[in-house]
Design a protein around this motif. Structure first.
Motif, mmCIF file in Angstrom:
data_model
loop_
_atom_site.group_PDB
_atom_site.id
_atom_site.type_symbol
_atom_site.label_atom_id
_atom_site.label_comp_id
_atom_site.label_asym_id
_atom_site.label_seq_id
_atom_site.Cartn_x
_atom_site.Cartn_y
_atom_site.Cartn_z
ATOM 1 N N THR A 6 0.874 -1.174 0.000
ATOM 2 C CA THR A 6 0.002 0.115 0.120
ATOM 3 C C THR A 6 0.843 1.120 0.065
ATOM 4 O O THR A 6 2.073 1.139 0.132
ATOM 5 C CB THR A 6 -1.096 -0.065 1.305
ATOM 6 O OG1 THR A 6 -1.971 1.081 1.040
ATOM 7 C CG2 THR A 6 -0.192 0.098 2.763
ATOM 8 N N ASN A 7 0.218 2.369 0.020
ATOM 9 C CA ASN A 7 1.092 3.885 0.078
ATOM 10 C C ASN A 7 -0.129 4.862 0.623
ATOM 11 O O ASN A 7 -1.196 4.547 1.016
ATOM 12 C CB ASN A 7 1.732 4.018 -1.283
ATOM 13 C CG ASN A 7 0.754 4.511 -2.401
ATOM 14 O OD1 ASN A 7 -0.569 4.333 -2.254
ATOM 15 N ND2 ASN A 7 1.263 5.229 -3.474
ATOM 16 N N ASP A 8 0.497 5.937 0.684
ATOM 17 C CA ASP A 8 -0.383 7.122 0.907
ATOM 18 C C ASP A 8 -0.328 8.141 -0.400
ATOM 19 O O ASP A 8 -1.096 9.169 -0.436
ATOM 20 C CB ASP A 8 -0.038 7.875 2.240
ATOM 21 C CG ASP A 8 1.150 8.485 2.180
ATOM 22 O OD1 ASP A 8 1.808 8.641 1.267
ATOM 23 O OD2 ASP A 8 1.348 9.493 3.273
ATOM 24 N N ASP A 9 0.250 7.913 -1.310
ATOM 25 C CA ASP A 9 0.348 8.860 -2.237
ATOM 26 C C ASP A 9 -0.678 8.435 -3.549
ATOM 27 O O ASP A 9 -0.649 9.146 -4.402
ATOM 28 C CB ASP A 9 1.843 8.821 -3.141
ATOM 29 C CG ASP A 9 2.953 9.419 -2.152
ATOM 30 O OD1 ASP A 9 2.729 10.269 -1.377
ATOM 31 O OD2 ASP A 9 3.977 8.743 -1.933
ATOM 32 N N GLY A 10 -1.206 7.317 -3.260
ATOM 33 C CA GLY A 10 -2.365 6.909 -4.278
ATOM 34 C C GLY A 10 -1.631 5.767 -5.207
ATOM 35 O O GLY A 10 -0.743 5.731 -5.442
ATOM 36 N N ILE A 11 -2.840 5.185 -5.897
ATOM 37 C CA ILE A 11 -2.776 4.132 -6.775
ATOM 38 C C ILE A 11 -1.890 4.536 -7.904
ATOM 39 O O ILE A 11 -1.252 3.668 -8.724
ATOM 40 C CB ILE A 11 -3.941 3.782 -7.269
ATOM 41 C CG1 ILE A 11 -3.979 2.234 -7.988
ATOM 42 C CG2 ILE A 11 -4.700 4.500 -8.055
ATOM 43 C CD1 ILE A 11 -3.600 1.316 -7.261
#
Ligand code: MN
Length: 256
Positions: A6-11
């Protein structure tokens, strides 16, 4: 090895796919990421709204986007893709550093934190670039991850502990090595900026620039500034155990 990313900057973030590519060399990868950038969401979760999950087309990687934050992505990913659990949660590669107190705001770190809470080996990875629009050397991070895969995924760790990794955004040949370090401190200035809209009404924009990275040897801030990858084990136990002892002494003294 079953790996959830996952990440927090987006897909659509390049760092996410750089990480997925290199992880694929070591096991089965499923990507579950926010449908848009959610940086600095911290360890928040969505409770009052439903979460929609949409498959994302990719030639070789199973991927989903979620209209939520990294914590949601980890938990939805474990439900949708890995109902029997997985072996590793990777969060990143973040487009920017997560050093010192940044970790408490970081959605990237929160993804790894949620993995650790689920009892899964978890690593947060960030690209330590300090200037807006400066080049992000994801190839350096990929190279480092490949070389250090066993160290990252197999080194014994206490329970409820995840690894926070920052890779300096420099050329792979410039990388000086790896340091295991403690969390440092970063001091921000002008955290809240007052501006005016076209009608003269004030609004406030929060961000701020780092004015000082106190040069404390043995910290993540220091390691990255000297061209080393920083690796910091972060404990979910936020208790200050020293303060517990002192407070107990104080309580005994005051209650008799
Ligand atoms: Mn981010």
């Amino acid at each position: 090895m079953r790996i959830l990313i996952t990440n927090d900057d987006g897909i659509r973030a390049d760092g996410l796919w750089s990480l997925a590519e290199v992880a694929q060399e070591f096991g089965q990868v499923v990507v579950v990421a926010p449908d848009h950038e959610r940086s600095a969401c911290g360890h928040s979760m969505t409770m009052r709204n439903p979460l929609r999950v949409r498959p994302v087309r990719h030639p070789s990687i199973e991927a989903y986007e979620v209209d939520g934050v990294p914590v949601d992505c980890v938990n939805v990913g474990l439900t949708v893709a890995y109902p029997d659990g997985c072996d590793l949660v990777l969060s990143g590669i973040n487009h920017g550093p997560n050093l010192g107190f940044d970790i408490t705001y970081s959605g990237t770190a929160a993804g790894a934190m949620e993995g650790a809470i689920n009892g899964i080996r978890s690593v947060a990875l960030s690209m330590a670039v300090f200037v807006v629009d400066a080049p992000l050397h994801f190839e350096t991070a990929q190279h480092w991850i490949r070389e250090n895969w066993a160290f990252l995924t197999e080194s014994p760790l206490p329970e409820l502990t995840f690894l926070n990794v920052n890779v300096p955004s420099i050329d792979p040949v410039e990388l000086r090595g790896t340091r295991v370090v403690q969390m440092g401190q970063r001091v921000y200035e002008d955290r809240v900026e007052r501006r005016e809209d076209p009608w003269g009404r004030p609004y406030y924009w929060q961000g701020g620039v780092v004015v000082m990275d106190p040069d404390q040897p043995g910290t993540d801030v220091n390691a990255v500034s000297e061209g080393f990858v920083s690796v910091t084990p972060i404990s979910l136990d936020w208790t200050n155990h020293q303060a517990v002892e002192e407070l107990r002494r104080q309580l005994r003294r005051r209650s008799c």
